[in-house]
Design an enzyme around this catalytic site. Structure first.
Site, PDB file in Angstrom:
ATOM      1  N   SER A 186      -9.889   8.548 -25.551  1.00 17.02           N
ATOM      2  CA  SER A 186      -8.251   9.028 -25.199  1.00 17.02           C
ATOM      3  C   SER A 186      -7.475   8.495 -26.298  1.00 17.02           C
ATOM      4  CB  SER A 186      -7.944   8.018 -23.989  1.00 17.02           C
ATOM      5  OG  SER A 186      -6.347   8.211 -23.700  1.00 17.02           O
TER       6      SER A 186
ATOM      7  N   TYR B 221      -7.405  -0.965 -19.628  1.00 14.23           N
ATOM      8  CA  TYR B 221      -7.856   0.444 -19.986  1.00 14.23           C
ATOM      9  C   TYR B 221      -7.890   0.638 -21.592  1.00 14.23           C
ATOM     10  CZ  TYR B 221      -7.447   5.369 -20.400  1.00 14.23           C
ATOM     11  OH  TYR B 221      -7.933   6.815 -20.669  1.00 14.23           O
TER      12      TYR B 221
ATOM     13  N   LYS C 207     -11.012   1.800 -23.908  1.00 14.18           N
ATOM     14  CA  LYS C 207     -11.072   2.983 -24.972  1.00 14.18           C
ATOM     15  C   LYS C 207     -11.317   2.578 -26.629  1.00 14.18           C
ATOM     16  CE  LYS C 207     -11.115   6.114 -21.949  1.00 14.18           C
ATOM     17  NZ  LYS C 207     -12.340   6.825 -21.490  1.00 14.18           N
TER      18      LYS C 207
ATOM     19  N   THR D 205      -5.009  15.541 -14.296  1.00 12.05           N
ATOM     20  CA  THR D 205      -6.003  15.455 -13.507  1.00 12.05           C
ATOM     21  C   THR D 205      -5.723  14.035 -12.392  1.00 12.05           C
ATOM     22  OG1 THR D 205      -6.683  13.181 -14.899  1.00 12.05           O
ATOM     23  CG2 THR D 205      -7.484  15.403 -15.593  1.00 12.05           C
TER      24      THR D 205
END
Length: 273
Positions: free
Chosen positions: A132, A145, A149, A180
């Site tokens: 990402s 998060y 990543k 999404t």
């Protein structure tokens, strides 16, 4: 030559779209996900589906072994499974933080370990890690998060330099905002964890920002699916690709701005002074 491909997170979004497109291109595609029932449509089209939980060793070993038994090789692994555990560092339970790393980093790493022997034996393989733009900079309320990543990016760099001698490519794809389930799941988790107390206003502002991007500007999953299809057919792929809403712009700003300048820019995005 048509390739034998394993893609995780194939029950929705980028994973499902990529499975469809890679199948249409003539490849043998195995789609893996926890939510087996959500893959009935791609199974009907010819994708070979596997129930796999990337936090469950037995399911990963069984899935990889079943492909090797049926096909004799795995040419491409697409590590796409992942989610975003959002909330203030002070408030996210450590159990949730550990689960975030388990899904986004350790599960992918274990699958890499499982497929590499076959790739090395055949002196060919492509490992595509769906990271990402969040692996290059960190927003407030997304520490775990982003940490996952950032770690995935570093793992990919080390791996790339270990396995290129064996004919295996490691490619990182860094999506920006994409339409999404990810955004809704991340927002729901954020509001649950930090929607009350001292981070309430920041949380509400952040949730509003995510929703506005998803509703009006986020790219379609097929954008990343097309990119995946392109990189696995490129003889000498780049090490990294970025695509999606504001992906290249934000990555460029992160490179050229100081930390303070970038912090100020993020504050303006959240309508905070």
């Amino acid at each position: 030559m048509n390739k034998v491909i394993l893609i995780t997170g194939a029950s929705a979004g980028i994973g499902k779209e990529a499975a469809k497109q890679l199948l249409q291109a003539g490849n043998v595609v195995y789609g893996a996900a926890r939510r087996f029932d959500k893959m009935s449509d791609i199974e009907a089209s010819g994708v070979r589906v596997l129930q796999m939980d990337v936090t469950n060793e037995q399911s990963m070993v069984a899935g990889v072994n079943s492909i090797l038994k049926a096909e004799g090789r795995i040419d491409v692994l697409i590590n796409n499974a992942g989610f975003g555990a959002y909330g203030a560092v002070e408030e996210v339970p450590m159990s949730e933080a550990k689960y975030q790393m388990e899904v986004n980093v350790f599960g992918a790493a274990r699958l890499i370990q499982l497929v590499l022997p076959s790739m090395i034996d055949h002196h060919f393989g492509k490992i595509v890690n769906i990271s990402s733009i969040s692996g290059k900079f960190a927003l407030p309320l997304g520490a775990w998060y982003h940490a996952s990543k950032f770690a995935f990016e570093a793992l990919s760099d080390s791996l790339r330099n270990e396995v290129k001698q064996f004919g295996v490519d490691v490619i990182v794809i860094e999506p920006g905002a994409i339409k999404t389930e990810w955004a809704n799941i991340a927002t729901e988790n954020l509001l649950k964890v930090s929607g009350q107390g001292r981070y309430k206003q920041m949380t509400e502002d952040f949730a509003k920002m995510i929703k506005s991007m998803d509703d009006s500007t986020a790219g379609e999953p097929k954008l990343i699916a097309n990119l995946i299809k392109e990189v696995i057919t490129t003889e000498q792929p780049e090490t990294r690709y970025a695509a999606g809403y504001m992906a290249e712009e934000l990555l460029s700003m992160r490179k050229t701005m100081t930390d303070r300048e970038f912090d100020d820019m993020l504050s303006s995005l959240l309508n905070r002074k």
